[in-house]
Motif scaffolding. Structure first.
Motif, PDB file in Angstrom:
ATOM      1  N   GLU A  36       0.835  -1.210   0.000  1.00  0.00           N
ATOM      2  CA  GLU A  36       0.000   0.000   0.000  1.00  0.00           C
ATOM      3  C   GLU A  36       0.868   1.259   0.000  1.00  0.00           C
ATOM      4  N   PHE A  37       1.929   1.235   0.797  1.00  0.00           N
ATOM      5  CA  PHE A  37       2.852   2.374   0.833  1.00  0.00           C
ATOM      6  C   PHE A  37       3.487   2.579  -0.543  1.00  0.00           C
ATOM      7  N   ARG A  38       3.974   1.507  -1.164  1.00  0.00           N
ATOM      8  CA  ARG A  38       4.594   1.589  -2.488  1.00  0.00           C
ATOM      9  C   ARG A  38       3.594   2.122  -3.522  1.00  0.00           C
ATOM     10  N   ALA A  39       2.352   1.695  -3.423  1.00  0.00           N
ATOM     11  CA  ALA A  39       1.317   2.171  -4.359  1.00  0.00           C
ATOM     12  C   ALA A  39       1.051   3.659  -4.132  1.00  0.00           C
ATOM     13  N   TRP A  40       1.061   4.083  -2.867  1.00  0.00           N
ATOM     14  CA  TRP A  40       0.866   5.502  -2.549  1.00  0.00           C
ATOM     15  C   TRP A  40       2.003   6.337  -3.140  1.00  0.00           C
ATOM     16  N   VAL A  41       3.245   5.880  -2.973  1.00  0.00           N
ATOM     17  CA  VAL A  41       4.406   6.593  -3.530  1.00  0.00           C
ATOM     18  C   VAL A  41       4.281   6.677  -5.050  1.00  0.00           C
ATOM     19  N   ALA A  42       3.970   5.567  -5.683  1.00  0.00           N
ATOM     20  CA  ALA A  42       3.866   5.521  -7.146  1.00  0.00           C
ATOM     21  C   ALA A  42       2.738   6.414  -7.671  1.00  0.00           C
ATOM     22  N   ALA A  43       1.725   6.659  -6.846  1.00  0.00           N
ATOM     23  CA  ALA A  43       0.589   7.487  -7.268  1.00  0.00           C
ATOM     24  C   ALA A  43       0.836   8.987  -7.090  1.00  0.00           C
ATOM     25  N   LEU A  44       1.911   9.351  -6.408  1.00  0.00           N
ATOM     26  CA  LEU A  44       2.230  10.771  -6.243  1.00  0.00           C
ATOM     27  C   LEU A  44       2.493  11.387  -7.618  1.00  0.00           C
ATOM     28  N   PRO A  45       2.200  12.680  -7.771  1.00  0.00           N
ATOM     29  CA  PRO A  45       2.503  13.338  -9.051  1.00  0.00           C
ATOM     30  C   PRO A  45       3.998  13.206  -9.386  1.00  0.00           C
ATOM     31  N   PHE A  46       4.294  13.116 -10.664  1.00  0.00           N
ATOM     32  CA  PHE A  46       5.676  12.940 -11.131  1.00  0.00           C
ATOM     33  C   PHE A  46       6.627  13.951 -10.499  1.00  0.00           C
ATOM     34  N   VAL A  47       6.247  15.232 -10.501  1.00  0.00           N
ATOM     35  CA  VAL A  47       7.115  16.286  -9.963  1.00  0.00           C
ATOM     36  C   VAL A  47       7.400  16.051  -8.480  1.00  0.00           C
ATOM     37  N   VAL A  48       6.404  15.653  -7.712  1.00  0.00           N
ATOM     38  CA  VAL A  48       6.597  15.374  -6.284  1.00  0.00           C
ATOM     39  C   VAL A  48       7.554  14.193  -6.119  1.00  0.00           C
ATOM     40  N   GLN A  49       7.357  13.157  -6.905  1.00  0.00           N
ATOM     41  CA  GLN A  49       8.253  11.997  -6.841  1.00  0.00           C
ATOM     42  C   GLN A  49       9.691  12.412  -7.167  1.00  0.00           C
ATOM     43  N   PHE A  50       9.848  13.185  -8.228  1.00  0.00           N
ATOM     44  CA  PHE A  50      11.178  13.597  -8.660  1.00  0.00           C
ATOM     45  C   PHE A  50      11.891  14.408  -7.576  1.00  0.00           C
ATOM     46  N   ILE A  51      11.190  15.386  -6.999  1.00  0.00           N
ATOM     47  CA  ILE A  51      11.788  16.212  -5.933  1.00  0.00           C
ATOM     48  C   ILE A  51      12.105  15.355  -4.712  1.00  0.00           C
ATOM     49  N   ALA A  52      11.217  14.439  -4.361  1.00  0.00           N
ATOM     50  CA  ALA A  52      11.461  13.550  -3.224  1.00  0.00           C
ATOM     51  C   ALA A  52      12.699  12.679  -3.463  1.00  0.00           C
ATOM     52  N   ILE A  53      12.823  12.158  -4.670  1.00  0.00           N
ATOM     53  CA  ILE A  53      14.010  11.352  -5.001  1.00  0.00           C
ATOM     54  C   ILE A  53      15.269  12.202  -4.886  1.00  0.00           C
ATOM     55  N   MET A  54      15.240  13.407  -5.428  1.00  0.00           N
ATOM     56  CA  MET A  54      16.407  14.298  -5.358  1.00  0.00           C
ATOM     57  C   MET A  54      16.801  14.554  -3.904  1.00  0.00           C
ATOM     58  N   PHE A  55      15.804  14.827  -3.058  1.00  0.00           N
ATOM     59  CA  PHE A  55      16.087  15.109  -1.650  1.00  0.00           C
ATOM     60  C   PHE A  55      16.608  13.862  -0.923  1.00  0.00           C
ATOM     61  N   LEU A  56      15.895  12.759  -1.042  1.00  0.00           N
ATOM     62  CA  LEU A  56      16.292  11.538  -0.335  1.00  0.00           C
ATOM     63  C   LEU A  56      17.670  11.044  -0.765  1.00  0.00           C
ATOM     64  N   THR A  57      17.922  11.058  -2.068  1.00  0.00           N
ATOM     65  CA  THR A  57      19.234  10.602  -2.531  1.00  0.00           C
ATOM     66  C   THR A  57      20.341  11.566  -2.115  1.00  0.00           C
ATOM     67  N   ASP A  58      20.027  12.855  -2.017  1.00  0.00           N
ATOM     68  CA  ASP A  58      21.054  13.806  -1.595  1.00  0.00           C
ATOM     69  C   ASP A  58      21.439  13.591  -0.140  1.00  0.00           C
ATOM     70  N   VAL A  59      20.480  13.286   0.715  1.00  0.00           N
ATOM     71  CA  VAL A  59      20.791  13.004   2.121  1.00  0.00           C
ATOM     72  C   VAL A  59      21.709  11.781   2.208  1.00  0.00           C
ATOM     73  N   VAL A  60      21.368  10.732   1.485  1.00  0.00           N
ATOM     74  CA  VAL A  60      22.193   9.516   1.486  1.00  0.00           C
ATOM     75  C   VAL A  60      23.580   9.810   0.925  1.00  0.00           C
ATOM     76  N   GLN A  61      23.623  10.491  -0.228  1.00  0.00           N
ATOM     77  CA  GLN A  61      24.910  10.763  -0.863  1.00  0.00           C
ATOM     78  C   GLN A  61      25.773  11.725  -0.054  1.00  0.00           C
ATOM     79  N   TYR A  62      25.151  12.665   0.649  1.00  0.00           N
ATOM     80  CA  TYR A  62      25.926  13.583   1.489  1.00  0.00           C
ATOM     81  C   TYR A  62      26.754  12.773   2.492  1.00  0.00           C
ATOM     82  N   TRP A  63      26.088  11.878   3.219  1.00  0.00           N
ATOM     83  CA  TRP A  63      26.793  11.104   4.250  1.00  0.00           C
ATOM     84  C   TRP A  63      27.746  10.087   3.652  1.00  0.00           C
ATOM     85  N   LEU A  64      27.375   9.488   2.566  1.00  0.00           N
ATOM     86  CA  LEU A  64      28.262   8.545   1.890  1.00  0.00           C
ATOM     87  C   LEU A  64      29.494   9.279   1.358  1.00  0.00           C
TER      88      LEU A  64
END
Length: 186
Positions: A3-31
């Motif tokens: 259900e969570f995965r379906a909710w994420v996939a249903a988010l508007p493309f722009v929201v998904q894209f910005i969320a990916i940019m933010f989440l990956t930046d947090v991970v990459q910053y520490w890495l």
């Protein structure tokens, strides 16, 4: 979970894209910080920093295992979290184009953009040889992470005087791929 995965996939493309940019930046910053702090990881990352001239191709100068680690800790989790293939694909395209941009030798001041997004000037300071350029500006997309964690450095009207690393990284693709696995002499 589905259900969570379906909710994420249903988010508007722009929201998904910005969320990916933010989440990956947090991970990459520490890495990215770990690649600078842990000697065994630095030997892989030193290849990227060994470029003595910053230009658009410097962003592609990376050890293949570092690329696998970076994409394995960013792209794979976005897929597991349920982000759409189109949003993940757009992220992968943008991150490679963006790396080309931030490593480029464009000597531009980009005003407000420098406060919101990583720019060539910001990232050049990450690669600079000056003492004040060591271990700063780890963010890949959003410099607020460096501000938040105390690693932000961007002087007003100054660029680094040079680039590179103190140790000698060998020339040639095969020698560079072997470099992290070869014991240092002395």
């Amino acid at each position: 979970w589905s259900e969570f995965r379906a909710w994420v996939a249903a988010l508007p493309f722009v929201v998904q894209f910005i969320a990916i940019m933010f989440l990956t930046d947090v991970v990459q910053y520490w890495l990215h910080r770990m690649f600078h702090r842990i000697p065994a990881l630095w030997r892989f990352h030193a290849l990227h920093h060994s470029a003595q001239h910053m230009d658009s191709i410097a962003g592609a100068r990376m050890h293949f295992l570092e690329i696998l680690i970076l994409r394995g800790t960013t792209v794979i989790p976005t897929i597991i979290l349920g982000f759409s293939q189109s949003a993940v694909g757009a992220y992968v395209l943008v991150v490679y184009l963006y790396a080309t941009f931030v490593h480029s030798n464009l000597g531009l001041r980009l005003g407000l953009m420098e406060k919101v997004l990583v720019t060539p000037r910001f990232h050049h300071w990450h690669h600079g040889i000056e003492k004040e350029a060591i271990d700063v500006n780890f963010a890949i997309h959003f410099p607020f992470l460096d501000r938040l964690f105390g690693t932000y450095y961007l002087p007003d009207d100054k660029w680094p005087t040079g680039y590179g690393v103190p140790e000698e990284v060998p020339s040639g693709y095969l020698k560079q791929m072997q470099y992290p696995f070869v014991r240092k002499q002395g």
